[in-house]
Structures are given as C-alpha cells and as structure tokens.
Design a protein around this motif. Sequence first.
Motif, mmCIF file in Angstrom:
data_model
loop_
_atom_site.group_PDB
_atom_site.id
_atom_site.type_symbol
_atom_site.label_atom_id
_atom_site.label_comp_id
_atom_site.label_asym_id
_atom_site.label_seq_id
_atom_site.Cartn_x
_atom_site.Cartn_y
_atom_site.Cartn_z
ATOM 1 N N TYR A 20 0.737 -1.189 0.111
ATOM 2 C CA TYR A 20 0.053 0.026 0.098
ATOM 3 C C TYR A 20 0.800 1.290 -0.065
ATOM 4 O O TYR A 20 1.699 1.365 1.040
ATOM 5 C CB TYR A 20 -0.944 -0.151 1.276
ATOM 6 N N GLY A 21 0.818 1.948 -1.023
ATOM 7 C CA GLY A 21 1.819 3.322 -1.120
ATOM 8 C C GLY A 21 2.918 2.833 -2.040
ATOM 9 O O GLY A 21 3.128 1.711 -2.003
ATOM 10 N N SER A 22 3.310 3.717 -2.833
ATOM 11 C CA SER A 22 4.683 3.281 -3.636
ATOM 12 C C SER A 22 5.566 4.486 -3.690
ATOM 13 O O SER A 22 6.390 4.667 -4.543
ATOM 14 C CB SER A 22 4.080 3.281 -5.121
ATOM 15 N N ASP A 47 -1.924 2.455 -4.847
ATOM 16 C CA ASP A 47 -1.517 3.750 -4.520
ATOM 17 C C ASP A 47 -2.758 4.727 -4.750
ATOM 18 O O ASP A 47 -3.429 4.526 -5.882
ATOM 19 C CB ASP A 47 -0.465 4.533 -5.389
ATOM 20 N N GLU A 48 -3.147 5.689 -3.947
ATOM 21 C CA GLU A 48 -4.293 6.471 -4.250
ATOM 22 C C GLU A 48 -4.134 7.678 -5.218
ATOM 23 O O GLU A 48 -4.852 8.455 -5.767
ATOM 24 C CB GLU A 48 -4.619 7.188 -2.726
ATOM 25 N N ASP A 49 -2.676 7.895 -5.593
ATOM 26 C CA ASP A 49 -2.642 8.934 -6.745
ATOM 27 C C ASP A 49 -3.020 8.292 -8.086
ATOM 28 O O ASP A 49 -2.255 7.381 -8.592
ATOM 29 C CB ASP A 49 -1.243 9.322 -6.757
ATOM 30 N N PRO A 50 -4.328 8.619 -8.761
ATOM 31 C CA PRO A 50 -4.439 8.186 -9.840
ATOM 32 C C PRO A 50 -3.481 8.336 -11.133
ATOM 33 O O PRO A 50 -3.475 7.386 -12.003
ATOM 34 C CB PRO A 50 -5.687 8.730 -10.298
ATOM 35 N N GLN A 51 -2.689 9.196 -11.128
ATOM 36 C CA GLN A 51 -1.536 9.545 -11.928
ATOM 37 C C GLN A 51 -0.556 8.435 -11.769
ATOM 38 O O GLN A 51 0.407 8.076 -13.015
ATOM 39 C CB GLN A 51 -0.859 10.843 -11.873
ATOM 40 N N GLY A 64 -3.438 0.057 -8.984
ATOM 41 C CA GLY A 64 -4.875 0.560 -8.911
ATOM 42 C C GLY A 64 -4.676 1.320 -7.393
ATOM 43 O O GLY A 64 -3.624 1.554 -6.930
ATOM 44 N N CYS A 65 -5.839 1.619 -6.858
ATOM 45 C CA CYS A 65 -6.196 2.191 -5.597
ATOM 46 C C CYS A 65 -6.807 1.170 -4.705
ATOM 47 O O CYS A 65 -7.255 0.165 -5.138
ATOM 48 C CB CYS A 65 -6.763 3.434 -5.777
#
Length: 108
Positions: A20-22, A47-51, A64-65
């Motif tokens: 979780y998280g990159s 990761d919650e950053d869609p980019q 993905g998220c």
Amino acid sequence: ARRQKNRARPVVEPRLCLIYGSRGVSRLLAQQLLRDSAGLQPFAYLDEDPQLEETVVDGLPVLGCLGDLSRLAEVHRIEVVVAAGPSDSLTEAADEAGVRIHYAGIDE
C-alpha cells in the motif's frame, strides 16, 4: 554415537502481497521484502494517486487504488497487503476484500 539425518527444510512458496503506497517507506518495505521475503512476495503497489496507476515503480506495477483491492485480491489470489502504518480506509478495504494487513514489522 547417534547419526542425525540431514533433513531438508520444506520449501515454502512465498505468498503474493500488495504494497500500500508506492513512495517513501512503502518503497523501502517492498525492496526489503524483495531481498528477504519473510514468506511474502511483493506483487504490485496500490496507490491513491491516480496518476501513478499503470506505472512501474522499482520494477513493480502500480495496479490501482484501494477501491481495486477486492478485484485484485480475487484475480491474483492476494491474501496480504503490506503497509507502513495504519489507515482507516485500508482497514475498511482489507475487510471488504477478505485480506490481512501486515504493518511494517507487525502482523494484524
């Protein structure tokens, strides 16, 4: 004198896990697990950053998220998500997906 038989240790296949998280500590966790798996094999990042979706970080894809966790867990037979620290949204997503969370150095 008694002779001891040389017993080979059983080979245990590492379980695939998502990180979780990159960034930051999460990247360090992934690198550590890749070096010394401790039974877990990093498969990809969430990761919650869609980019960052569909990019590759240190050789692992960002798939993905948290909203994708249930699908990814089912498709790839993921049982564990590794995280640097607690997160209510991660706990909720993991419960929904039926996966365990392994916090850095702590199993939950």
